[in-house]
Design a protein around this motif. Sequence first.
Motif, PDB file in Angstrom:
ATOM      1  N   VAL A 214       0.849  -1.196   0.000  1.00 56.78           N
ATOM      2  CA  VAL A 214       0.000   0.000   0.000  1.00 56.78           C
ATOM      3  C   VAL A 214       0.884   1.246   0.000  1.00 56.78           C
ATOM      4  O   VAL A 214       1.852   1.327   0.766  1.00 56.78           O
ATOM      5  N   HIS A 215       0.550   2.212  -0.860  1.00 59.19           N
ATOM      6  CA  HIS A 215       1.220   3.514  -0.888  1.00 59.19           C
ATOM      7  C   HIS A 215       0.180   4.587  -0.557  1.00 59.19           C
ATOM      8  O   HIS A 215      -0.861   4.670  -1.217  1.00 59.19           O
ATOM      9  N   LEU A 216       0.471   5.388   0.450  1.00 62.91           N
ATOM     10  CA  LEU A 216      -0.445   6.453   0.884  1.00 62.91           C
ATOM     11  C   LEU A 216       0.233   7.814   0.759  1.00 62.91           C
ATOM     12  O   LEU A 216       1.328   8.017   1.306  1.00 62.91           O
ATOM     13  N   LEU A 217      -0.403   8.724   0.050  1.00 61.41           N
ATOM     14  CA  LEU A 217       0.063  10.108   0.002  1.00 61.41           C
ATOM     15  C   LEU A 217      -0.550  10.818   1.213  1.00 61.41           C
ATOM     16  O   LEU A 217      -1.766  10.881   1.350  1.00 61.41           O
TER      17      LEU A 217
ATOM     18  N   LYS B 195      -4.770  14.430   5.337  1.00 62.60           N
ATOM     19  CA  LYS B 195      -5.473  13.770   4.237  1.00 62.60           C
ATOM     20  C   LYS B 195      -4.611  12.613   3.752  1.00 62.60           C
ATOM     21  O   LYS B 195      -3.436  12.793   3.442  1.00 62.60           O
ATOM     22  N   MET B 196      -5.205  11.430   3.714  1.00 66.23           N
ATOM     23  CA  MET B 196      -4.494  10.242   3.244  1.00 66.23           C
ATOM     24  C   MET B 196      -5.155   9.746   1.961  1.00 66.23           C
ATOM     25  O   MET B 196      -6.341   9.414   1.963  1.00 66.23           O
ATOM     26  N   THR B 197      -4.368   9.696   0.917  1.00 63.09           N
ATOM     27  CA  THR B 197      -4.872   9.274  -0.391  1.00 63.09           C
ATOM     28  C   THR B 197      -4.154   8.006  -0.825  1.00 63.09           C
ATOM     29  O   THR B 197      -2.923   7.972  -0.867  1.00 63.09           O
ATOM     30  N   LEU B 198      -4.934   6.990  -1.160  1.00 57.95           N
ATOM     31  CA  LEU B 198      -4.352   5.763  -1.699  1.00 57.95           C
ATOM     32  C   LEU B 198      -3.899   6.048  -3.129  1.00 57.95           C
ATOM     33  O   LEU B 198      -4.722   6.320  -4.004  1.00 57.95           O
ATOM     34  N   VAL B 199      -2.579   6.007  -3.366  1.00 55.49           N
ATOM     35  CA  VAL B 199      -2.047   6.354  -4.685  1.00 55.49           C
ATOM     36  C   VAL B 199      -1.476   5.140  -5.425  1.00 55.49           C
ATOM     37  O   VAL B 199      -1.229   5.213  -6.631  1.00 55.49           O
ATOM     38  N   ALA B 200      -1.260   4.045  -4.719  1.00 58.01           N
ATOM     39  CA  ALA B 200      -0.778   2.825  -5.371  1.00 58.01           C
ATOM     40  C   ALA B 200      -1.019   1.653  -4.437  1.00 58.01           C
ATOM     41  O   ALA B 200      -1.046   1.807  -3.216  1.00 58.01           O
ATOM     42  N   GLY B 201      -1.196   0.484  -5.028  1.00 62.47           N
ATOM     43  CA  GLY B 201      -1.399  -0.715  -4.232  1.00 62.47           C
ATOM     44  C   GLY B 201      -1.251  -1.946  -5.092  1.00 62.47           C
ATOM     45  O   GLY B 201      -1.428  -1.896  -6.313  1.00 62.47           O
ATOM     46  N   LYS B 202      -0.916  -3.046  -4.443  1.00 61.98           N
ATOM     47  CA  LYS B 202      -0.708  -4.270  -5.192  1.00 61.98           C
ATOM     48  C   LYS B 202      -1.176  -5.455  -4.382  1.00 61.98           C
ATOM     49  O   LYS B 202      -0.970  -5.527  -3.174  1.00 61.98           O
TER      50      LYS B 202
END
Length: 849
Positions: free
Chosen positions: A418-421, A472-479
Motif C-alpha cells: 500500500v502507498h499512501l500520500l 489527508k491520506m490518499t491511496l495512490v498505489a497498491g498491489k
Amino acid sequence: MKKIVTGILAHVDAGKTTLSESLLLAAGAIRKAGRVDNRDAFLDYNKWERDRGITIYAKFARVPVGDTELILADTPGHVDFSGEMERTLNICDQAILIISATDGVQSHTRTVWRLLRERNIPTFIFVNKTDLPGPGKEIVLKNLKESLSPEIVDFTNQGTEAFYEDIATGSEELLDSYMNSGKIPEDMIRTAIADSKIFPVMFGSALKQEGTRKFLETLVKFSTNPAALDGFGAVCVKIDKDKGGNRLTHLKVTGGTLKVKDIINGEKINEIRLYSGEKYESVKEVSATEICAVTGLKDTHQGEVYGFETRVPETRIDPVLIYAVEFPLGTDKQAMYRNLCELMEEEPGLRVEYNEETRDIFVHLMGEVQTEIIASEIKERFGTEVSFGTGKILYKETIKDTVEGVGHFEPLRHYAEVHLLMEPLEPGKGLRFESEVSVNDLALNWQRLVLTHLQERVHRGVLTGSPITDIKMTLVAGKAHLKHTEGGDFRQATYRAVRQGLMLAESVLLEPYYYYELRVPEGAVGRAMTDIDRMCGTAVISGVDGGITEITGKAPVSTLNGYAKEVAAYTKGLGSLSVSLAGYEKCHNAEEVIATRGYDPVSDMRNPCDSVFCSHGSGVIVPWDEVYEHMHLPLTLGVNTAEEAEDAVSFAGPTEHTDLFLTVEEVDEIIDRTARSNVKGDKHGKPRVDSKPVVYRGTKLKDKYLLIDGYNLVHAWPELSELSERDISAAAGKLMDYVSDYCGITGLNTILVFDAYKLKNHPTEELNYHNIKVVYTKTAETADRYIERYAHENGRKYEIIVVTSDGAEQIIIRGGGCVLQSCSEFIKDYERRKGNLSDMKLPEGVKIL
C-alpha cells in the motif's frame, strides 16, 4: 403536518430550559411552566439535572402550532457537555440561539455560532432576560451584529419600512424586491432565513412569558419544511434505556416511512415511541423528518445511518482530558470495563481505554463536572463507587509536509503493498481518506478495504503516541497477489504505510485550547494580563462596563484549567471566567511533553512502522527507513531512495495500545520457518524453488509445556465468564478442573497462571493441583509477565505452547519461539477432545468402577 426539529442552544444560565417551558406553555402543550430552581422543569427530569440545575442530556419536546409541530431539542450549555450539544446539532433542521441580555455574547456562544454556520443551519435568535437591568436593546443588537453577523435582523416590528430595509441588505434578490415594491414577500424572507442569509432576532423574558408567544408565531411563520429522501433513510441520534431497562435507539427519519416489524440491519423493530419530555406515545408508523425511539435494536450506535441516508454526521468536539478510574479493592476490572463500554454506547462523549498490561482503565472526558456525573451513573447502574485521578491532557499529532508512506506485508503465503500520500490539512479538519488508484491497477474491493482499514482504528503519531489529526491520506498505489492476498494482508500493509509515512514526515504536537472570557475589576486587570501571559495565552481587552473589564482570547487547556478558582480568589468573588473549546493548536511546550512521555515509535509493536517482506521462504522484517529500497511499486512522489526522504524526527512518550498488529495465524506462519526452508531467492530477490530432494534426518524431540493465562481464559470462556461475574474464585476453580482434564487427555506438562499482583506483599505461589501446576504471581507481576519470563528462559529447552488472547503477550511470546494458541482455539480443542473421549468404546469386559 410539518415536523421541524428545532435545536435550542445557549451558554450556561442563558435560559434555554426556561424558554422551552415558555414555548410549551404558549402552544398549550403544558398547563404550567416549570422552573429549573423549583426542579419541576418539563425537560430537566433527570435527577442529576435537577440537582445541579443544568441540562446534561439532549431531550425532545413537541410544540404543536396549527399545521406545524416543532420538535424542540433542548441541548446542554455547559462546556463539559459540548459534545452532546454538537451531536444534537447534526439532526436539527433549524435552531434557536438564546443570548442573555445581561451577559451578551459569551465564548461558548461563539463556539455554538461557528458550529451552526459550518452546518448552514437556519438560526433564530432570542435575547432573553430583558426584564433585568442591562445595557439595553440597541447596545445588545449592536453587539450581536459585531460579534456574530451583520445579517442579524430585528424582527420585533415586522412589516415596517425599517424592517424591510434591514432585511434588504441580506442579498441582491432581497434588495431588488425592496427597491421595486418597498416590501419583501414572506416567501422570500423565509427562503433567505433557510439559506442563512439573514438571522431573525427578537427580545423578551422567558421567565415572565414576555415576547415568547410572538417569538413562537414568528418561528412557525418563517420556518421551512425540511427536504426528505425519496426512500427510507434514518440516522441514529442517541442510545439510552427506559426505566424498565429496555434499550432505546433514537432515530431521526430522513426519508420514507418506518413501521413496527420493519428490519434495520437484520434486526426487527418491536415498538415505535414518540417522546415529549419523559412521556411517550406508541405508534405503528412514522414518516420523514420525525424523531422517534424504537425498541428491538441491539446493535446500533450513535451517528449510524440507515437506508438511503448517506450523510454521516460529523463531530469535532472531542474530550480533551484523560482520567484514570480508581476502583475499590477487589473490583473485577474486566467486568467493569465491559460495563463502561455499555455506558459508552449511551454516552458517545465518554471514551474508555483498558490497558491489558497494567489492568488499568482510563476514560476520556471534557472536565470535572462530567466526571461527577459519570461517577454517579456508575454507582447507580453498576453498584460500584469509583473516583477519578487528576485529569491529564489528551494531545494529538499532525504533520507539516507531504510524504508518501509505504507499507508492505508479505510473510509466507500472504501479500499486500500500500502507498499512501499523506498531506497536512487545515486545523480542525480531522482525517480525510480517498483513493486515486485505477481499478485496472488495484481491484475496487481491495481499494475499499484499504479505506475501511484507514477509518477503523485510531492511528498513533510518532512523537508521543497520541492520535493523529488534520491529515489527508490518499491511496495512490497498491498491489495484491491473485492467489495469496487475504483481507488481513491489506490491514497490515495499510497500518504500516501510515506509520512509515509519519516516520518520514515532520510531525507537530498539538494540544487543546480554550476560548475564554475573563471579567475582572479594573484594579485586577494587571494581575489577569500577567497570568494570561504566564499561561501562554493571548489577551485583548474587549470592553469596560461598570468598573468591570472584559478580557478575551485563547489559552491552552493545560494552563487555563482550574484558573476560575484563582479568579474568584484574587477578585474576592467579583470576577468570572467562562470558556469554550477552541480546538487543537501547536503545543506551547512540545519539547517538554515529548521528553516526559519518552515514547519510542520503533519499539511500539502495536503500531509497527516497519514492513514484512518474504525472503528464503519466511517473513523478514525490513526497517521503515529501508522500505523504499525493497518495495515492489514505484513512488508517486518521485523519491527513489531512503536517503532522499530522510528527515530529522524527534521521538518520545508512552501510549495507550489498541489492536494487535499480527493475527495468531499470521504469527504462526512467520514463525514456521521450516515449511518452505528450501525456497531461495534469485538475483532479483524473488523466491524460487530448489529442485533438490530434501532428506529429513530427524531431530531430538523436546518436552512439551502448556502455559495458560488463567483469567484471560476465564473471561474468554462464556460459561466461566458468566460465573466470574458472580464468583471469580468459583470460575477459577472450575477452570482448574477443565485444564486438569485437558492435561490428562493430552499428556502435556501444564502450568496454569493466575494474577495475584494486586495483593499486597504476596510472593510467587506454586502448588500442584492433581496433574497440573497452578501459579499465583507475586505482587506487581501479572500473569502475562510471568509467562513471558518463563518462555524467554525456557524457550530453547522446551516446546512451549501459550494459551492467551492478550495481544501484547502474543507479540512478545512470538519472539521467544513459542507456539501460540488463542483462547477460543483452546476451548474448541478441549470440547472436541472431551467429546471424542465420551464417544470411545471400552474394550469388552472392561468396566469403570
